[in-house]
Motif scaffolding. Structure first.
Motif, PDB file in Angstrom:
ATOM      1  N   CYS A 148       1.102  -7.860   3.054  1.00 35.38           N
ATOM      2  CA  CYS A 148       0.435  -8.173   4.317  1.00 35.38           C
ATOM      3  C   CYS A 148       0.938  -9.514   4.851  1.00 35.38           C
ATOM      4  O   CYS A 148       1.243 -10.416   4.087  1.00 35.38           O
ATOM      5  CB  CYS A 148      -1.082  -8.264   4.117  1.00 35.38           C
ATOM      6  SG  CYS A 148      -1.835  -6.712   3.587  1.00 35.38           S
ATOM      7  N   GLU A 183      -4.272  -5.160   1.420  1.00 34.74           N
ATOM      8  CA  GLU A 183      -3.709  -3.929   1.968  1.00 34.74           C
ATOM      9  C   GLU A 183      -4.655  -2.776   1.662  1.00 34.74           C
ATOM     10  O   GLU A 183      -5.060  -2.569   0.515  1.00 34.74           O
ATOM     11  CB  GLU A 183      -2.335  -3.673   1.353  1.00 34.74           C
ATOM     12  CG  GLU A 183      -1.597  -2.532   1.986  1.00 34.74           C
ATOM     13  CD  GLU A 183      -0.167  -2.421   1.469  1.00 34.74           C
ATOM     14  OE1 GLU A 183       0.569  -1.595   2.031  1.00 34.74           O
ATOM     15  OE2 GLU A 183       0.212  -3.139   0.527  1.00 34.74           O
ATOM     16  N   CYS A 189      -3.750  -3.837   6.920  1.00 30.86           N
ATOM     17  CA  CYS A 189      -4.245  -5.021   6.238  1.00 30.86           C
ATOM     18  C   CYS A 189      -5.502  -5.522   6.929  1.00 30.86           C
ATOM     19  O   CYS A 189      -5.655  -5.412   8.146  1.00 30.86           O
ATOM     20  CB  CYS A 189      -3.194  -6.124   6.241  1.00 30.86           C
ATOM     21  SG  CYS A 189      -1.714  -5.683   5.320  1.00 30.86           S
TER      22      CYS A 189
END
Length: 196
Positions: A148, A183, A189
């Motif tokens: 992310c 995630e 995310c």
């Protein structure tokens, strides 16, 4: 007259060179520092030693401080050469001051010679000062959120992408201490609030 001007110009440029050497770091979320670091660990500081020689090519002639450590838990990184970390000798060299006998969370980079380095620009904090969410983050959530992207947002509204968590100035301390960007199962995310 020309020699005086040339001399003053030369002194000015040398002075600018010293200013450019100062430490400057862009604020990052602890998860970003964790994900970008070559190593992350919980360690106790055993001993401080001044080292008068440059350790690697990034030192630019600054003296270094060597801290002998005992690793209590390795979260990521190499399983060798874990007996010491190095830092700059002062804050202008991004150096940090660590206290003997104190447990820290340490993260940083591994240089070309295999030495571990920590700095003001990394995530280094006394273990007891970490929030419970940060402790959980370094043990599990941060590593699982490295796919992310955390983007700092200076003004609202902010646009974001699928695999991104926004971090605004309005939520700086809360997000810094109590959230991890994780995630989800669909690959997106989102901020996850851990235990406060």
């Amino acid at each position: 007259m020309n020699n005086l001007v040339l001399t003053l110009l030369l002194l000015h440029l040398v002075g600018l060179r010293e200013v450019v050497r100062g430490c400057s770091c862009f604020p990052t979320h602890p998860q970003q520092s964790f994900c970008q670091a070559d190593f992350a660990m919980k360690a106790v500081i055993l001993k401080r030693t001044d080292v008068n020689t440059a350790i690697d090519f990034t030192d630019f002639g600054f003296n270094n401080i060597k801290y002998d450590i005992q690793v209590l838990k390795l979260f990521k990184g190499p399983k060798m050469n874990l007996d010491a970390v190095y830092t700059g000798s002062n804050s202008a060299a991004c150096g940090i001051h660590l206290i003997n006998g104190t447990e820290y969370f340490l993260s940083g980079y591994l240089d070309l010679k295999g030495f571990l380095h920590v700095s003001l620009c990394g995530f280094v904090q006394r273990w007891e000062d970490l929030s419970s969410t940060q402790k959980r983050g370094v043990e599990w959530n941060y590593k699982n959120g490295c796919n992310c992207k955390i983007t700092r947002c200076a003004s609202i509204p902010c646009g974001s992408t699928f695999a991104e968590c926004l971090w605004s100035d309005y939520q700086t301390l809360a997000v810094f201490r109590h959230f991890a960007c994780v995630e989800k199962s669909d690959g997106s995310c989102a901020w996850f609030r851990g235990i406060a």
